[in-house]
Design an enzyme around this catalytic site. Structure first.
Site, PDB file in Angstrom:
ATOM      1  N   VAL A 292      42.053  42.855  -0.861  1.00  0.00           N
ATOM      2  CA  VAL A 292      42.885  42.200   0.032  1.00  0.00           C
ATOM      3  C   VAL A 292      44.163  41.576  -0.802  1.00  0.00           C
ATOM      4  O   VAL A 292      44.000  41.490  -1.864  1.00  0.00           O
ATOM      5  CB  VAL A 292      42.169  40.692   0.395  1.00  0.00           C
ATOM      6  CG1 VAL A 292      43.331  39.940   1.072  1.00  0.00           C
ATOM      7  CG2 VAL A 292      41.095  41.191   1.151  1.00  0.00           C
ATOM      8  N   CYS A 293      45.292  41.982  -0.335  1.00  0.00           N
ATOM      9  CA  CYS A 293      46.626  41.550  -0.818  1.00  0.00           C
ATOM     10  C   CYS A 293      47.289  40.367  -0.276  1.00  0.00           C
ATOM     11  O   CYS A 293      47.639  40.075   0.723  1.00  0.00           O
ATOM     12  CB  CYS A 293      47.606  42.505  -0.725  1.00  0.00           C
ATOM     13  SG  CYS A 293      49.387  42.065  -1.432  1.00  0.00           S
ATOM     14  N   LEU A 294      46.877  39.141  -0.944  1.00  0.00           N
ATOM     15  CA  LEU A 294      47.083  38.084  -0.449  1.00  0.00           C
ATOM     16  C   LEU A 294      47.736  37.297  -1.801  1.00  0.00           C
ATOM     17  O   LEU A 294      47.019  36.998  -2.651  1.00  0.00           O
ATOM     18  CB  LEU A 294      45.851  37.217   0.315  1.00  0.00           C
ATOM     19  CG  LEU A 294      46.265  36.147   1.092  1.00  0.00           C
ATOM     20  CD1 LEU A 294      47.136  36.282   2.006  1.00  0.00           C
ATOM     21  CD2 LEU A 294      44.892  35.721   1.583  1.00  0.00           C
TER      22      LEU A 294
END
Length: 183
Positions: free
Chosen positions: A84-86
């Protein structure tokens, strides 16, 4: 609340008490799976994903590692690894956050408001910007294909919340008996 291990225990218990299905991977409390339901009013509504969580030794001072196990079509989720790119998890994490924040705020926000300008899945980002209806169709297709309760090992009944179960499903009165009595 002096040690990270006590905080880890407390956050994990809080997550379990928030009605999330949590499955431990090992004897320790550092790696586990959480069943995550797509947020209402989103393209992901009705989908269920198994999310792998890995807590570093320095948790809560260092952010957890979060990844989707079953496939999801989203610009900010790597299609192959599920990473996840958060920003809030990867860069601006604070010890004030906990695991419940991840599943009740951060991941739902990610699914509701994708950021195609910072993609991990370039194809999804490009499609979202170029042809929104086709992107939405592909998201729904992935939900139907990969995000059913049986895809994460849950039975379909696990998906129903207490509010969704109507009382007449449990009504065992004799009025419902169909047919004629034996002579």
């Amino acid at each position: 609340m002096s040690s990270p291990s006590k905080r880890r225990e407390m956050d994990l218990m809080k997550l379990m008490m928030s009605d999330y299905r949590v499955e431990m991977m090992n004897d320790g409390m550092q790696e586990f799976f959480v069943d995550f339901h797509g947020p209402n009013e989103s393209l992901y509504q009705g989908g269920v994903w198994r999310v792998r969580v890995e807590l570093p030794d320095a948790y809560p001072y260092k952010s957890p590692s979060i990844g989707f196990v079953n496939k999801i079509y989203h610009p900010n989720v790597d299609e192959m690894s599920g990473s996840v790119c958060l920003d809030v998890i990867n860069q601006t994490w604070s010890p004030m956050f906990d695991l419940v924040n991840v599943f009740e705020v951060f991941l739902p926000q990610l699914l509701l408001y994708p950021n195609p300008s910072d993609p991990l899945n370039g194809e999804a980002a490009a499609l979202m910007m170029r042809d929104r209806p086709a992107y939405e169709e592909k998201v729904k297709e992935y939900c139907q294909k990969y995000a059913k309760p049986e895809d994460i090992g849950a039975s379909p009944e696990d998906k129903l919340s207490d509010e969704e179960l109507s009382e007449d499903e449990y009504d065992s009165s004799d009025e419902q008996v169909v047919g004629k009595p034996d002579p």
